[in-house]
Design a protein around this motif. Structure first.
Motif: not given
Length: 273
Positions: A72-89
């Motif tokens: 959901i993060a990409p759709f929350l401009t001006d509402l929430a902190p931006a998601l800069r990266w994700r790590v799955e390891t």
């Protein structure tokens, strides 16, 4: 029930190395005590920036919350902190968010934060609901509604946050007025009737010391609040009184009792009013 918090230093070295591929070598790690869902929660900095990291093991019972927030993060401009990266390891799912300045919102009567939260909820009401997998409000409340027919009031196609805990509202007093608040922790994002977040806010406002009437006056600052009949609001209050009673019975503590008492007081106000 709260997830047990562990320190960033207890992650596998491979997971830490994957984080530092995005951040560079970490210079500071400040563990965060707030929140219930994450095993890892920390504000970290390096020579290139500062981030807030949330993480769970991929086999954790609540691993879905990480996936939900990432989706959901990409759709929350001006509402929430931006998601800069994700790590799955290395058995971990870690999200690196923009680190915001600010403090938790103050919901007390007379607080200058209240207009900022109302402005944020108005912006949320104007935000299109993305076409991603989200639970529906009527599904989440179906076991708590006083009557099955009440669920029709909760259905809709709008994006909802649903967890208006003041700890999930960050307020930056240095930002422009009317744009100072941001919502964090979108794990419980839901699709439903547009007015429901204003309703969830009412319960938290009562828990912070407002009368039900004062809390409803703040909810009325959200245009969507006026789109449902009093019958629908009463049905929502009844469902949440049942929900918080169940939560408090399962995990009795001052925090859950305060919310259960607030939800019950709101329902009684509507039922007797």
């Amino acid at each position: 029930m709260a997830t047990i918090r562990i320190g960033l230093d207890r992650m596998p070295p491979a997971a830490r190395a994957a984080v530092e591929e995005h951040t560079g070598p970490l210079l500071t790690v400040e563990e965060t005590t707030e929140g219930f869902n994450s095993e890892i929660a920390a504000r970290v900095s390096s020579a290139t920036g500062t981030w807030h990291i949330k993480g769970l093991r991929t086999d954790h019972l609540r691993a879905w919350t990480q996936r939900r927030e990432a989706a959901i993060a990409p759709f929350l401009t001006d509402l929430a902190p931006a998601l800069r990266w994700r790590v799955e390891t290395a058995g971990w799912d870690l999200l690196g968010f923009e680190a915001l300045d600010g403090r938790h919102a103050d919901y007390a009567p007379g607080s200058p934060d209240l207009p900022e939260v109302a402005a944020l909820l108005r912006r949320l009401g104007e935000t299109p609901c993305p076409s991603i997998e989200l639970r529906h409000a009527e599904q989440r409340l179906e076991h708590y509604a006083a009557h099955p027919d009440d669920l029709r009031f909760f259905a809709g196609s709008h994006l909802l946050h649903t967890d208006l805990n003041n700890a999930n509202l960050l307020v930056n007093a240095d930002a422009p007025q009317g744009d100072r608040a941001r919502l964090v922790d979108w794990a419980w994002a839901t699709r439903g009737a547009a007015w429901l977040d204003a309703g969830y806010w009412v319960i938290w406002l009562i828990a912070a010391g407002h009368t039900p009437t004062s809390a409803e006056d703040w909810a009325a600052e959200i245009p969507s609040w006026h789109t449902t009949p009093t019958e629908g609001i009463t049905a929502f209050a009844a469902a949440n009184a049942n929900l918080w009673s169940e939560i408090n019975t399962a995990d009795p503590n001052p925090w859950t009792l305060r919310l259960a008492t607030a939800a019950s007081a709101w329902h009684a106000h509507l039922r007797n009013g």
